[in-house]
Design a protein around this motif. Sequence first.
Motif, short mmCIF file in Angstrom:
data_model
loop_
_atom_site.label_atom_id
_atom_site.label_comp_id
_atom_site.label_asym_id
_atom_site.label_seq_id
_atom_site.Cartn_x
_atom_site.Cartn_y
_atom_site.Cartn_z
N VAL A 387 0.84 -1.20 0.00
CA VAL A 387 0.00 0.00 0.00
C VAL A 387 0.87 1.25 0.00
O VAL A 387 0.59 2.23 -0.71
CB VAL A 387 -0.95 -0.01 1.22
N CYS A 388 1.96 1.25 0.80
CA CYS A 388 2.90 2.39 0.79
C CYS A 388 3.47 2.60 -0.60
O CYS A 388 3.61 3.74 -1.06
CB CYS A 388 4.02 2.14 1.80
N VAL A 389 3.83 1.51 -1.28
CA VAL A 389 4.37 1.61 -2.63
C VAL A 389 3.38 2.27 -3.57
O VAL A 389 3.72 3.22 -4.31
CB VAL A 389 4.76 0.21 -3.17
N ILE A 390 2.14 1.78 -3.59
CA ILE A 390 1.14 2.30 -4.53
C ILE A 390 0.87 3.78 -4.26
O ILE A 390 0.80 4.60 -5.19
CB ILE A 390 -0.17 1.49 -4.43
N ILE A 391 0.73 4.16 -2.99
CA ILE A 391 0.42 5.55 -2.65
C ILE A 391 1.56 6.48 -3.03
O ILE A 391 1.37 7.49 -3.72
CB ILE A 391 0.09 5.68 -1.15
N PHE A 392 2.77 6.15 -2.57
CA PHE A 392 3.92 7.02 -2.87
C PHE A 392 4.23 7.03 -4.36
O PHE A 392 4.59 8.08 -4.92
CB PHE A 392 5.15 6.57 -2.07
N ALA A 393 4.13 5.88 -5.02
CA ALA A 393 4.42 5.83 -6.46
C ALA A 393 3.43 6.67 -7.24
O ALA A 393 3.82 7.43 -8.15
CB ALA A 393 4.41 4.38 -6.96
N PHE A 394 2.14 6.58 -6.91
CA PHE A 394 1.14 7.37 -7.61
C PHE A 394 1.42 8.87 -7.46
O PHE A 394 1.39 9.63 -8.42
CB PHE A 394 -0.26 7.04 -7.08
N PHE A 395 1.73 9.28 -6.23
CA PHE A 395 1.99 10.70 -5.99
C PHE A 395 3.23 11.17 -6.73
O PHE A 395 3.19 12.18 -7.46
CB PHE A 395 2.15 10.95 -4.49
N PHE A 396 4.35 10.46 -6.57
CA PHE A 396 5.60 10.96 -7.14
C PHE A 396 5.68 10.76 -8.65
O PHE A 396 6.37 11.51 -9.33
CB PHE A 396 6.79 10.30 -6.44
N VAL A 397 5.00 9.77 -9.20
CA VAL A 397 4.93 9.64 -10.67
C VAL A 397 4.18 10.83 -11.25
O VAL A 397 4.60 11.43 -12.25
CB VAL A 397 4.24 8.32 -11.06
N THR A 398 3.06 11.18 -10.63
CA THR A 398 2.27 12.32 -11.10
C THR A 398 3.10 13.60 -11.05
O THR A 398 3.07 14.43 -11.96
CB THR A 398 1.01 12.49 -10.25
N VAL A 399 3.87 13.74 -9.97
CA VAL A 399 4.70 14.93 -9.79
C VAL A 399 5.87 14.93 -10.78
O VAL A 399 6.13 15.92 -11.47
CB VAL A 399 5.21 14.99 -8.34
#
Length: 660
Positions: A387-399
């Motif tokens: 879950v940490c991976v999906i949340i952080f990856a989604f945020f930082f990929v978008t950024v």
Amino acid sequence: MQAKRQLAENAHRPLKKGETYQPYIPATDSPHEFTIKALFFGVLFGVLFGAANAYLGLRAGLTISTSIPVAVMTVAAFHALRKLGGSPHILEANLAQTVGSSSSSVASGVIFTLPALFLWGLEPGLLQMTLLAMSGGLLGVLFMIPLRRFLIEREHGKLPYPEGTACAHVLVANESGGGHARNVFIGLGAGALYKALTGWAKVLTDEAHMRIPFLRKGEVGMDLSPALFGVGYILGPRIATVMVSGGLLSSLIIIPAIAHWGEGRPPLYPELLLTINEMSASQIWTRYVRYIGAGAVAAAGIMTLVRSMPVMIESFRIGTSELRDRVDEVSHETDRDTMAASTPRTGRDLPLKVVGMGILIIGLVLALVEAPFGALDLAIERAVAAVCVIIFAFFFVTVASRIVGLVGVTSNPTSGMTIAALLGTAGVFLVMGWTDINGKAAALTVGCVVAIAASIAGDTSQDLKTGYLLGATPRYQQLGELIGVLTSATFVCLSVLLLAETFGFGSEELPAPQATLMKLVIDGVLEQNLPWGLVTIGAGIAIVAELLRIPSLPFAVGVYLPVSTMTPIFFGGMLRLWLERSSADAQQAADRRDKGVLMGSGFVGGEGLLGVAIAGVAFWQGARPEGFGLDWLGPGWVANLVGFFAFVAFAAWFVNRTRK
């Protein structure tokens, strides 16, 4: 046959109301694009440059974008095989560079994080490393796909995507022939030959050092490395000067100050045995200055992240809004076949259903399969990590996808994003009481996946910009990125394992600076036993640099790495400045810049590949190649002098070729 030889007039500016951009290859054409030939050369060059970038990153703590060298080498290969495969098409070359360039982003994320496991004594296996690399790469590409229409099409001219635009120009310029590729191949050969003389035959030294008289333990040095020299030329004089300034601060001010202050004192923490009087300059750097540099890099990375926060928040808001709009479009579309038929070739992405299913499968694999987060025994622990991976990856990929559109891949604050992800994950683990060595390893592997995802998202954005300008089919490029991740991940991880077996991480040959930093961050959060005084001094240095309008992150990296690593980078940057300023006109300056950048990329590839080859031979034989040795040169100072002048001769040859 395409008659024009340049991009449209509105390729670089925002479109006026009612105006449309006409790509180099019209959307009505249906050229060869997704071919076996393009995939083969993309995978081949991706594997080669992925291994080379892994070596460079472990040695110097940075990697280079390989889109342009892969593009020009692909053009040359296509023209060499023209009789076998028919006339090459520019979109085939674009697909090949799309596949090939993804390996550099995979390498960046891997070498920034996973070597820390070796430093903890937890040596990961090839399966674990490969699954982590593939998961991060696939997530980065998949999360980026729904953003393409907004970031690349609607923001055309507002987000320049510098590397992607430059790659499009290179492909257009090389369409009639592969002449520019000669410089990359020459660089590959020259970099490999020089590394063979220093690292394999060992007839020349690969470093030169000089004591500074009247300065206690003052010492400067220079790694005689074509790869670092090439990196300096690619980065340019400004960043090269900032980085070497940080290195000189460490070697000529901080180390002598520690030596003077520690005279006559007992061993000082974190050193427990030796007094400062008994330590050499390199030992002082290892036991004290490294922590100061780590504090500087961490603070600079966080400040870079904070400075980018408005852009990050706006990017995330726009990205989620665009994703929501895309989902609404698909949910309200009753005739998807009609929708697909009405969309021009240049606007077709992979379906959102494929994107969603891919992300779900990756999340389930991370949560249910034991190998990726091998340090976590319980399924609930792996689920939290996933879950940490999906949340952080989604945020930082978008950024990251939007930030690289503004400042380019080389200025993408991946280190800061990784540190933020590590701090967030380590904080979650601290609350849950997972503070042992397994918790550290799990936090690091989460950071690895996020780092790769953010890095590959930036590369994907640049490649899609190239494709938009040229008239490529987005879904083919997106498939190419996915294939590039899947094919390069194993070879990048295998290279890292070979290098670990041969040289070891944290060694003089491969200090693995970024991974060491990530290890210090996790140790600091979960153990709270860092020498915080030294770390605070480093943070203060970064803050002062920021207040003085000095780019804090490159300066902090210079403080963190040995000055010998920064010196050839500075040398390369200064030569680029001189070559450009001594040019007769702007066109000659641009020609010299482009030639030097391509040859510098070749130096990185040649030295890196031979470094990996030496590691492979050492693994096969059970020992590193002994070579002939430096005894024929006599005393050490003579070996240093001969090695230095041999490197000067190498640089003179480079200048001569660049000026032709």
